[in-house]
Scaffold this motif. Sequence first.
Motif, PDB file in Angstrom:
ATOM      1  N   ILE A  52     -40.269 -13.998   6.947  1.00 27.65           N
ATOM      2  CA  ILE A  52     -39.435 -14.620   7.990  1.00 27.65           C
ATOM      3  C   ILE A  52     -40.318 -15.240   9.064  1.00 27.65           C
ATOM      4  O   ILE A  52     -40.087 -16.376   9.505  1.00 27.65           O
ATOM      5  N   VAL A  53     -41.345 -14.507   9.491  1.00 26.46           N
ATOM      6  CA  VAL A  53     -42.266 -15.027  10.505  1.00 26.46           C
ATOM      7  C   VAL A  53     -42.932 -16.307  10.006  1.00 26.46           C
ATOM      8  O   VAL A  53     -43.003 -17.319  10.724  1.00 26.46           O
ATOM      9  N   ASN A  54     -43.411 -16.286   8.772  1.00 32.76           N
ATOM     10  CA  ASN A  54     -44.071 -17.467   8.213  1.00 32.76           C
ATOM     11  C   ASN A  54     -43.105 -18.644   8.096  1.00 32.76           C
ATOM     12  O   ASN A  54     -43.478 -19.798   8.367  1.00 32.76           O
ATOM     13  N   ASP A  55     -41.876 -18.370   7.698  1.00 34.19           N
ATOM     14  CA  ASP A  55     -40.878 -19.436   7.592  1.00 34.19           C
ATOM     15  C   ASP A  55     -40.624 -20.086   8.951  1.00 34.19           C
ATOM     16  O   ASP A  55     -40.531 -21.320   9.064  1.00 34.19           O
ATOM     17  N   LEU A  56     -40.511 -19.269   9.980  1.00 32.35           N
ATOM     18  CA  LEU A  56     -40.268 -19.805  11.320  1.00 32.35           C
ATOM     19  C   LEU A  56     -41.438 -20.668  11.788  1.00 32.35           C
ATOM     20  O   LEU A  56     -41.240 -21.727  12.401  1.00 32.35           O
ATOM     21  N   ALA A  87     -38.407 -10.747  14.216  1.00 36.03           N
ATOM     22  CA  ALA A  87     -39.249 -11.872  13.801  1.00 36.03           C
ATOM     23  C   ALA A  87     -39.201 -13.007  14.817  1.00 36.03           C
ATOM     24  O   ALA A  87     -40.235 -13.601  15.148  1.00 36.03           O
ATOM     25  N   THR A  88     -38.009 -13.326  15.321  1.00 35.09           N
ATOM     26  CA  THR A  88     -37.901 -14.418  16.290  1.00 35.09           C
ATOM     27  C   THR A  88     -38.606 -14.069  17.597  1.00 35.09           C
ATOM     28  O   THR A  88     -39.246 -14.926  18.216  1.00 35.09           O
ATOM     29  N   VAL A  89     -38.520 -12.805  18.025  1.00 32.03           N
ATOM     30  CA  VAL A  89     -39.214 -12.392  19.250  1.00 32.03           C
ATOM     31  C   VAL A  89     -40.724 -12.475  19.056  1.00 32.03           C
ATOM     32  O   VAL A  89     -41.454 -12.953  19.937  1.00 32.03           O
ATOM     33  N   GLU A  90     -41.205 -12.022  17.910  1.00 33.56           N
ATOM     34  CA  GLU A  90     -42.648 -12.087  17.656  1.00 33.56           C
ATOM     35  C   GLU A  90     -43.143 -13.527  17.657  1.00 33.56           C
ATOM     36  O   GLU A  90     -44.170 -13.847  18.269  1.00 33.56           O
ATOM     37  N   GLN A 121     -31.421 -21.884  14.396  1.00 33.88           N
ATOM     38  CA  GLN A 121     -31.440 -22.987  15.357  1.00 33.88           C
ATOM     39  C   GLN A 121     -32.592 -22.754  16.327  1.00 33.88           C
ATOM     40  O   GLN A 121     -32.713 -21.681  16.918  1.00 33.88           O
ATOM     41  N   ILE A 122     -33.443 -23.766  16.468  1.00 32.74           N
ATOM     42  CA  ILE A 122     -34.627 -23.652  17.321  1.00 32.74           C
ATOM     43  C   ILE A 122     -34.567 -24.730  18.398  1.00 32.74           C
ATOM     44  O   ILE A 122     -34.406 -25.910  18.093  1.00 32.74           O
TER      45      ILE A 122
END
Length: 252
Positions: A52-56, A87-90, A121-122
């Motif tokens: 997930i982190v890599n995808d973001l 993951a989004t927070v990291e 959504q970013i």
Amino acid sequence: MKKCCVLLMALCLLAGCAPLLEREYSTVEPHSSKFWESEAAGTLRAENYQDIVNDLLILIGQHTETATLRLYNVDNKLQAADLLERATVEVQQETPMGAYAVEYITSSSQAQRGYYEVELQISYRRTLEQIQAVVNATSPEALYALLDTALTEERTELAVRVGYWSPENGQTQVEEALARVREERGLLERPMWPVLYYPAGGPVGLIEFLLDQEVPPEETEPVDGQAELEGEPGEEPPEESVENEEKIGLEG
């Protein structure tokens, strides 16, 4: 005779097959990244937290605002929500590019057969051009050359992603590079440029310099009505005031 003909035909066939047997064959399989679904164009996939982190980070590097992600190996929606939140927070707070470019990230998930479909959504605080303009440096020692080039090109900002950062003397190296380039260009009398470090709470991975060299002069606003009553410095008082003083002297 018949046997001879059969034998000759067999020899011809074998001779004709020789080039085919000697030919080298190679198969080329289409490249398939583990971060993308093969049957769904533009859809990311993740099998664990790190995916997930890599995808973001992939999405941020492309300045993608909305995307779909398929999340596998989760038991329920609560687990999916927990993985996405962490993951989004990291990414936003602990990675250099996320801290530099992202304003916020939101996500919502829906259970599907065998996976959870996540809508991402970013929101960005940097443009695609700014993200693409980020340059890489192996260490802060390369900053002088990058700063010098940026000033030559009359750029107003410079963002540098550093591969190695020393907590002991990394900031000192940045200050030395700034002092050197400012001295060589005769800019020591100008105010120091703002320098921002990303992420703020962890090992520095990206440094941003705001190189606006146009320092506006300090202007002192006159008090309302002061200029009209007192006039500009060095100007003679209005004639009416002089005449009034003469009349007062005669009356006395």
